[in-house]
Design an enzyme around this catalytic site. Structure first.
Site, PDB file in Angstrom:
ATOM      1  N   ARG A 133      71.161 145.813  30.132  1.00  0.00           N
ATOM      2  CA  ARG A 133      71.073 147.053  29.338  1.00  0.00           C
ATOM      3  C   ARG A 133      72.470 147.631  29.185  1.00  0.00           C
ATOM      4  O   ARG A 133      73.152 147.885  30.179  1.00  0.00           O
ATOM      5  CB  ARG A 133      70.157 148.086  30.003  1.00  0.00           C
ATOM      6  N   GLU A 152      78.397 151.889  30.442  1.00  0.00           N
ATOM      7  CA  GLU A 152      78.437 150.733  31.344  1.00  0.00           C
ATOM      8  C   GLU A 152      77.461 149.680  30.838  1.00  0.00           C
ATOM      9  O   GLU A 152      76.630 149.961  29.968  1.00  0.00           O
ATOM     10  CB  GLU A 152      78.059 151.144  32.775  1.00  0.00           C
ATOM     11  N   ASN A 154      74.608 147.112  32.457  1.00  0.00           N
ATOM     12  CA  ASN A 154      73.868 146.773  33.679  1.00  0.00           C
ATOM     13  C   ASN A 154      73.392 145.328  33.615  1.00  0.00           C
ATOM     14  O   ASN A 154      72.753 144.932  32.644  1.00  0.00           O
ATOM     15  CB  ASN A 154      72.648 147.685  33.803  1.00  0.00           C
ATOM     16  N   SER A 159      66.481 149.436  34.272  1.00  0.00           N
ATOM     17  CA  SER A 159      65.123 149.968  34.328  1.00  0.00           C
ATOM     18  C   SER A 159      64.717 150.733  33.075  1.00  0.00           C
ATOM     19  O   SER A 159      65.502 150.919  32.159  1.00  0.00           O
ATOM     20  CB  SER A 159      64.980 150.850  35.567  1.00  0.00           C
ATOM     21  N   LYS A 323      81.684 147.510  37.880  1.00  0.00           N
ATOM     22  CA  LYS A 323      82.485 148.401  37.039  1.00  0.00           C
ATOM     23  C   LYS A 323      83.925 147.885  36.933  1.00  0.00           C
ATOM     24  O   LYS A 323      84.588 148.091  35.924  1.00  0.00           O
ATOM     25  CB  LYS A 323      82.430 149.813  37.610  1.00  0.00           C
ATOM     26  N   LYS A 381      84.776 156.224  39.309  1.00  0.00           N
ATOM     27  CA  LYS A 381      83.555 155.489  39.672  1.00  0.00           C
ATOM     28  C   LYS A 381      83.803 154.407  40.721  1.00  0.00           C
ATOM     29  O   LYS A 381      84.715 153.603  40.583  1.00  0.00           O
ATOM     30  CB  LYS A 381      82.979 154.783  38.431  1.00  0.00           C
ATOM     31  N   GLU A 385      75.695 151.066  41.747  1.00  0.00           N
ATOM     32  CA  GLU A 385      74.696 151.249  40.690  1.00  0.00           C
ATOM     33  C   GLU A 385      73.664 152.261  41.166  1.00  0.00           C
ATOM     34  O   GLU A 385      73.514 152.495  42.354  1.00  0.00           O
ATOM     35  CB  GLU A 385      73.970 149.923  40.418  1.00  0.00           C
ATOM     36  N   GLY A 386      72.943 152.819  40.219  1.00  0.00           N
ATOM     37  CA  GLY A 386      71.775 153.613  40.594  1.00  0.00           C
ATOM     38  C   GLY A 386      71.959 155.119  40.489  1.00  0.00           C
ATOM     39  O   GLY A 386      71.032 155.873  40.762  1.00  0.00           O
ATOM     40  N   ARG A 469      67.664 158.331  27.304  1.00  0.00           N
ATOM     41  CA  ARG A 469      67.514 159.224  28.448  1.00  0.00           C
ATOM     42  C   ARG A 469      68.227 160.519  28.111  1.00  0.00           C
ATOM     43  O   ARG A 469      69.341 160.486  27.571  1.00  0.00           O
ATOM     44  CB  ARG A 469      68.200 158.632  29.678  1.00  0.00           C
TER      45      ARG A 469
HETATM   46  P1  ADP Z   1      75.443 154.136  37.438  1.00  0.00           P
HETATM   47  O1  ADP Z   1      75.706 152.695  37.689  1.00  0.00           O
HETATM   48  O2  ADP Z   1      75.332 154.935  38.678  1.00  0.00           O
HETATM   49  O3  ADP Z   1      74.312 154.342  36.468  1.00  0.00           O
HETATM   50  P2  ADP Z   1      77.165 155.086  35.272  1.00  0.00           P
HETATM   51  O4  ADP Z   1      78.486 154.516  34.940  1.00  0.00           O
HETATM   52  O5  ADP Z   1      76.066 154.781  34.316  1.00  0.00           O
HETATM   53  O6  ADP Z   1      76.799 154.670  36.760  1.00  0.00           O
HETATM   54  O7  ADP Z   1      77.318 156.662  35.414  1.00  0.00           O
HETATM   55  C1  ADP Z   1      76.205 157.505  35.694  1.00  0.00           C
HETATM   56  C2  ADP Z   1      76.114 158.632  34.675  1.00  0.00           C
HETATM   57  O8  ADP Z   1      77.319 159.378  34.637  1.00  0.00           O
HETATM   58  C3  ADP Z   1      75.902 158.155  33.244  1.00  0.00           C
HETATM   59  O9  ADP Z   1      74.542 157.935  32.972  1.00  0.00           O
HETATM   60  C4  ADP Z   1      76.479 159.314  32.445  1.00  0.00           C
HETATM   61  O10 ADP Z   1      75.543 160.370  32.337  1.00  0.00           O
HETATM   62  C5  ADP Z   1      77.621 159.792  33.317  1.00  0.00           C
HETATM   63  N1  ADP Z   1      78.876 159.131  32.883  1.00  0.00           N
HETATM   64  C6  ADP Z   1      79.348 157.951  33.303  1.00  0.00           C
HETATM   65  N2  ADP Z   1      80.513 157.636  32.700  1.00  0.00           N
HETATM   66  C7  ADP Z   1      80.784 158.649  31.863  1.00  0.00           C
HETATM   67  C8  ADP Z   1      81.867 158.920  30.969  1.00  0.00           C
HETATM   68  N3  ADP Z   1      82.876 158.081  30.820  1.00  0.00           N
HETATM   69  N4  ADP Z   1      81.812 160.072  30.262  1.00  0.00           N
HETATM   70  C9  ADP Z   1      80.796 160.951  30.413  1.00  0.00           C
HETATM   71  N5  ADP Z   1      79.752 160.752  31.253  1.00  0.00           N
HETATM   72  C10 ADP Z   1      79.753 159.621  31.985  1.00  0.00           C
HETATM   73 MG    MG Z   2      74.198 153.993  34.466  1.00  0.00          MG
END
Ligand code: ADP
Ligand code: MG
Length: 493
Positions: A133, A152, A154, A159, A323, A381, A385-386, A469
């Protein structure tokens, strides 16, 4: 300020009574159609009750052009990550960066190398399955048109494909039932702007296609799940469609149960769970260190990896979703190695945000400088994940300072903050309670890819529906299960 609604009134205003009717209809539809999540154990200790999933009352607007763009990118992303997963040398270089700073990712790779050594570099099962995804936010600065930015990609346990189809159906039901009223904005809500979302069936098709390719009709698909998973119904929908559309039976087991009841037949390399031949192992657990409660759970993952079962994902594909990999791929030269076609590469690059390492390289030095001067533009970051793991804005310098020493910084990436449009409002119902506010939506596009990791031949590659979402604009993260967000569906504008 750039907007996506261009001043249109949305969502349509409803009277208190109309909102109450809409809420009841939505809740009952959700409960009767399995748009549900297991109730928190604290509320229902018997663990048998389900409640409606956190959901927006209306579908949230999303520009059709950008929606199509995201969907059209998916097969290219599928192919890219399949290639990355197959490039052991490339991934080994990356793991060197994480050695000593991220034990979990290092352990995953060590296990991959151990398996490679045991099988002498020839995988027991050349076929590899990815149910990916790719997640996006809209980026809208100044007066520029909003554009798409990847958050990102996945490669494990992606999910909400099961519930996402239901959410679109629910909103379509509410629209057809005339529950959205007739006020300004209601004209945007119609059959053609609220697409049916095929994610549940399409992901099941990915599993079914892999099962067929394995070629043993009586064999099962093993869903490896977290014990007490509240999001079990999202997974169940894939199981039900897999049976309905492919006649394939699924069995659910935790890593601990696999450790206890799974076995590898040393002669045939078949994997058996409670005596049943497993064709495909589908991981909805194992992506976070806490899933590995005992050495036996690591051993279970290794045993499955050594078997002839098709893994979704393999250890290498899991690792490819790090990441750190995403950060390295932002470099045009690196991306070019995997995507030689200029046109495709430009399309992918066009949606990348700036991501920097925190190592000793020139880029790493630049990142340190940026953290000193303008941390408010960045998110930090770790390799996790999660949800709930990121560090935002002004908290970054202090967080890094508190780490034991600077060598640990290499375990993180620094990503430019995406700035979503600020003009969208919606209502979210969570545990029966409706709250209204400004919202931000994250689009995820699912993709299925089945490939031969030894010849690198792609056997199947298709886009598999989407997920929207939505969270309130004042919350940094959008995890639904983590308690920050809600499931939504798209209103194409
Ligand atoms: P995870 O693997 O924990 O899902 P993500 O990279 O998807 O990590 O980050 C979790 C959440 O943080 C994302 O769903 C988004 O809402 C927010 N986020 C992540 N990266 C960014 C970014 N570059 N700009 C704005 N919001 C972000
Ligand atoms: Mg995410």
């Amino acid at each position: 300020m750039s907007t996506i609604l261009n001043g249109a009134a949305y969502p349509p205003t409803l009277t208190e009574e109309e909102t109450a009717d809409l809420t009841v209809a939505l809740r009952d539809w959700s409960l009767s159609h399995g748009l549900v999540i297991r109730a928190p154990a604290a509320v229902h200790p018997e663990d048998e009750a389900s409640v409606h999933v956190p959901l927006t009352l209306h579908p949230s607007p999303f520009p059709k052009k950008l929606f199509d763009q995201a969907r059209n990118l998916q097969t290219a992303f599928n192919e890219l990550y399949a290639k990355v997963a197959d490039d052991s040398k490339f991934l080994t270089e990356i793991t060197k960066e994480l050695a000593g700073v991220d034990d979990f990712m290092s352990d995953l790779w060590k296990l991959h190398l151990e398996v490679e050594e045991i099988t002498q570099g020839v995988p027991t099962q050349p076929l590899s399955l990815g149910l990916f995804r790719s997640d996006y936010l809209l980026h809208a600065t100044g007066t520029a048109e909003p554009s798409l930015r990847q958050v990102e990609l996945n490669t494990i346990s992606a999910s909400f494909g099961g519930l996402s189809s239901r959410a679109a159906d629910c909103h379509r039901f509410l629209q057809k039932s005339a529950l959205y009223g007739s006020g300004p904005g209601s004209e945007l809500l119609k059959d053609g702007t609220m697409p049916v979302n095929p994610s549940a069936r399409s992901l099941a098709k990915g599993l079914g296609v892999a099962h067929n390719a394995y070629g043993a009709s009586e064999s099962i698909v093993l869903f490896v799940v977290q014990p007490g998973e509240r999001n079990a119904f999202d997974q169940r929908w894939l199981e039900y469609y897999l049976l309905e559309d492919f006649g394939v039976v699924s069995v659910r087991a935790s890593l601990e149960e696999v450790a206890e009841f799974g076995e590898l037949d040393l002669a045939s390399k078949e994997f058996r769970y409670k005596g049943r031949h497993v064709a495909v192992v589908y991981y909805r657990a194992g992506y976070t260190p806490t899933d590995y409660t005992t050495p036996a759970t690591w051993e279970a993952r290794k045993t499955m990896e050594l078997s002839k079962a098709i893994k979704c994902p393999t250890l290498a594909t899991h690792f490819a979703g790090a990441k750190k990999v995403q950060q390295v791929l932002v470099d045009e030269l690196v991306l070019g190695k995997f995507v030689p076609d200029n046109e495709v590469r430009d399309k992918l690059k066009g949606i990348f945000a700036d991501i920097l390492p925190l190592d000793d390289s020139e880029l790493g030095k630049k990142a340190r400088k940026l953290i000193g001067t303008c941390p408010e533009k960045y998110v930090l970051k770790p390799q996790r994940e999660g949800g709930g793991n990121n560090v935002y804005r002004d908290k970054i310098p202090g967080f890094l300072k508190d780490l034991k020493d600077e060598t640990l910084w290499r375990g993180y990436i620094l990503m430019e903050l995406i700035e979503p449009p600020q003009d969208v409002r919606n209502l979210i119902i969570r545990a029966g309670k409706v709250t209204e506010g400004n919202v931000i939506s994250e689009l995820g596009v699912f993709g299925c890819v089945l490939w031969d990791s030894t010849t690198h031949e792609i056997k199947q590659n298709f886009e598999a529906g989407w997920l929207l979402r939505t969270k309130f604009a004042d919350s940094e993260e959008g995890g639904v299960a983590a308690g920050f967000g809600s499931i939504d569906s798209v209103l194409l504008i």
